[in-house]
Design a protein around this motif. Structure first.
Motif, PDB file in Angstrom:
ATOM      1  N   HIS A   1       0.802  -1.234   0.000  1.00 27.70           N
ATOM      2  CA  HIS A   1       0.000   0.000   0.000  1.00 27.70           C
ATOM      3  C   HIS A   1       0.835   1.285   0.000  1.00 27.70           C
ATOM      4  O   HIS A   1       0.307   2.361  -0.222  1.00 27.70           O
ATOM      5  CB  HIS A   1      -0.946   0.025   1.212  1.00 27.70           C
ATOM      6  N   THR A   2       2.128   1.199   0.255  1.00 29.92           N
ATOM      7  CA  THR A   2       2.961   2.399   0.393  1.00 29.92           C
ATOM      8  C   THR A   2       3.115   3.120  -0.950  1.00 29.92           C
ATOM      9  O   THR A   2       3.366   2.489  -1.970  1.00 29.92           O
ATOM     10  CB  THR A   2       4.348   2.019   0.944  1.00 29.92           C
ATOM     11  N   GLY A   3       2.977   4.452  -0.929  1.00 30.32           N
ATOM     12  CA  GLY A   3       2.992   5.215  -2.176  1.00 30.32           C
ATOM     13  C   GLY A   3       1.834   4.749  -3.027  1.00 30.32           C
ATOM     14  O   GLY A   3       0.698   4.649  -2.571  1.00 30.32           O
ATOM     15  N   ALA A   4       2.133   4.429  -4.283  1.00 33.20           N
ATOM     16  CA  ALA A   4       1.144   3.756  -5.138  1.00 33.20           C
ATOM     17  C   ALA A   4       1.749   2.405  -5.502  1.00 33.20           C
ATOM     18  O   ALA A   4       1.685   1.941  -6.629  1.00 33.20           O
ATOM     19  CB  ALA A   4       0.850   4.583  -6.372  1.00 33.20           C
TER      20      ALA A   4
ATOM     21  N   ILE B   1      -6.244  15.349  -7.224  1.00 29.38           N
ATOM     22  CA  ILE B   1      -5.192  16.118  -7.908  1.00 29.38           C
ATOM     23  C   ILE B   1      -4.007  16.354  -6.980  1.00 29.38           C
ATOM     24  O   ILE B   1      -2.846  16.212  -7.381  1.00 29.38           O
ATOM     25  CB  ILE B   1      -5.746  17.461  -8.449  1.00 29.38           C
ATOM     26  N   GLN B   2      -4.273  16.692  -5.714  1.00 26.30           N
ATOM     27  CA  GLN B   2      -3.185  16.902  -4.749  1.00 26.30           C
ATOM     28  C   GLN B   2      -2.388  15.613  -4.532  1.00 26.30           C
ATOM     29  O   GLN B   2      -1.155  15.654  -4.424  1.00 26.30           O
ATOM     30  CB  GLN B   2      -3.754  17.387  -3.414  1.00 26.30           C
ATOM     31  N   ILE B   3      -3.081  14.492  -4.481  1.00 24.10           N
ATOM     32  CA  ILE B   3      -2.397  13.203  -4.300  1.00 24.10           C
ATOM     33  C   ILE B   3      -1.457  12.946  -5.472  1.00 24.10           C
ATOM     34  O   ILE B   3      -0.297  12.580  -5.282  1.00 24.10           O
ATOM     35  CB  ILE B   3      -3.419  12.050  -4.161  1.00 24.10           C
ATOM     36  N   ILE B   4      -1.958  13.150  -6.673  1.00 21.61           N
ATOM     37  CA  ILE B   4      -1.142  12.921  -7.866  1.00 21.61           C
ATOM     38  C   ILE B   4       0.076  13.844  -7.869  1.00 21.61           C
ATOM     39  O   ILE B   4       1.198  13.415  -8.170  1.00 21.61           O
ATOM     40  CB  ILE B   4      -1.993  13.090  -9.142  1.00 21.61           C
ATOM     41  N   GLU B   5      -0.120  15.102  -7.499  1.00 23.11           N
ATOM     42  CA  GLU B   5       1.000  16.062  -7.444  1.00 23.11           C
ATOM     43  C   GLU B   5       2.051  15.631  -6.419  1.00 23.11           C
ATOM     44  O   GLU B   5       3.254  15.741  -6.669  1.00 23.11           O
ATOM     45  CB  GLU B   5       0.478  17.465  -7.111  1.00 23.11           C
TER      46      GLU B   5
ATOM     47  N   LYS C   1       6.151  14.097  -7.030  1.00 20.13           N
ATOM     48  CA  LYS C   1       7.399  14.537  -6.384  1.00 20.13           C
ATOM     49  C   LYS C   1       8.241  13.352  -5.931  1.00 20.13           C
ATOM     50  O   LYS C   1       9.467  13.429  -5.867  1.00 20.13           O
ATOM     51  CB  LYS C   1       7.089  15.422  -5.169  1.00 20.13           C
ATOM     52  N   ILE C   2       7.563  12.264  -5.587  1.00 18.24           N
ATOM     53  CA  ILE C   2       8.273  11.068  -5.117  1.00 18.24           C
ATOM     54  C   ILE C   2       8.825  10.278  -6.302  1.00 18.24           C
ATOM     55  O   ILE C   2       9.994   9.931  -6.353  1.00 18.24           O
ATOM     56  CB  ILE C   2       7.324  10.170  -4.283  1.00 18.24           C
ATOM     57  N   ASN C   3       7.915   9.977  -7.258  1.00 16.22           N
ATOM     58  CA  ASN C   3       8.304   9.154  -8.396  1.00 16.22           C
ATOM     59  C   ASN C   3       7.184   9.217  -9.442  1.00 16.22           C
ATOM     60  O   ASN C   3       6.015   9.044  -9.108  1.00 16.22           O
ATOM     61  CB  ASN C   3       8.539   7.709  -7.935  1.00 16.22           C
ATOM     62  N   LYS C   4       7.548   9.457 -10.684  1.00 16.67           N
ATOM     63  CA  LYS C   4       6.541   9.584 -11.745  1.00 16.67           C
ATOM     64  C   LYS C   4       5.706   8.317 -11.903  1.00 16.67           C
ATOM     65  O   LYS C   4       4.514   8.382 -12.230  1.00 16.67           O
ATOM     66  CB  LYS C   4       7.205   9.945 -13.071  1.00 16.67           C
ATOM     67  N   ASP C   5       6.338   7.157 -11.697  1.00 20.25           N
ATOM     68  CA  ASP C   5       5.606   5.890 -11.828  1.00 20.25           C
ATOM     69  C   ASP C   5       4.467   5.808 -10.815  1.00 20.25           C
ATOM     70  O   ASP C   5       3.384   5.313 -11.123  1.00 20.25           O
ATOM     71  CB  ASP C   5       6.543   4.688 -11.644  1.00 20.25           C
TER      72      ASP C   5
END
Length: 198
Positions: free
Chosen positions: A119-122, A172-176, A180-184
């Motif tokens: 579950h961490t990140g996406a 949108i905020q989540i995606i932004e 910052k962490i990783n485009k994937d």
């Protein structure tokens, strides 16, 4: 301990398994980590069920989601996270796979531990772990099942940090933030958000 594992598996595979009972094996009620974990987990459980009920055509297991969402962050007690009262030794990013370890050791069916780990990140790929030198086992930790994806997504809509717990977070905020962490991570989340009509 190993001799008891088969008996625990029989007990914990029963539909009446209580996530709070498992949580209280590792967290003392009344402490900050317990309060933060339980409050966050209840919010994520509700969000997960809300998402799942809009995806009935995909046949998500609501009973599993109800329990697994409550347990998805159980590994935070083994990490260093002052803002939520956790004073373990591992970096916070390790809480997913450490949560899996705790639940596997308790004899829960492996699906519960996989929700923790993925579950961490996406989700975190093996390639991401290696290229970023993350302190994680070198294996893919990306949601696969519909239930894993739902809980992973729901988790991004609420912060455990008490300073931000009341803040409403948009897709949108989540995606932004993931960008910052990783485009994937951002791309995976975006695809799920579109698939699940979020």
């Amino acid at each position: 301990m190993a001799t008891w594992t088969p008996l625990l598996k029989v007990f914990y595979s029963h539909k009446k398994m209580d996530p709070l009972f498992i949580i209280e094996k590792f967290y003392t009620p009344g402490t900050k980590p317990h309060q933060v974990l339980v409050d966050h987990s209840r919010i994520i459980t509700e969000k997960s069920l809300e998402i799942a009920r809009n995806l009935i055509h995909l046949n998500p297991d609501l009973e599993f989601i109800k329990k697994a969402a409550m347990l998805h962050d159980i590994g935070i007690c083994l990490t260093r996270a002052d803002s939520i009262g956790c004073n373990g030794e591992a970096p916070y990013i390790c809480h997913g796979y450490l949560g899996r370890m705790l639940l596997d050791e308790q004899g829960l069916p492996p699906e519960y531990g996989l929700v923790c780990e993925r579950h961490t990140g996406a989700g975190i790929t093996k390639e991401n772990i290696i290229s970023s030198s993350l302190p994680l086992p070198q294996r893919d930790m990306v949601p696969i099942s519909i239930e894993e994806k739902i809980i992973c997504i729901a988790d991004k809509y609420h912060s455990k940090n008490p300073k931000h717990a009341d803040k409403k977070i948009t897709t949108i905020q989540i995606i932004e933030e993931l960008e910052k962490i990783n485009k994937d991570h951002a791309q995976r989340f975006s695809a799920w958000a579109e698939e699940f009509n979020l």
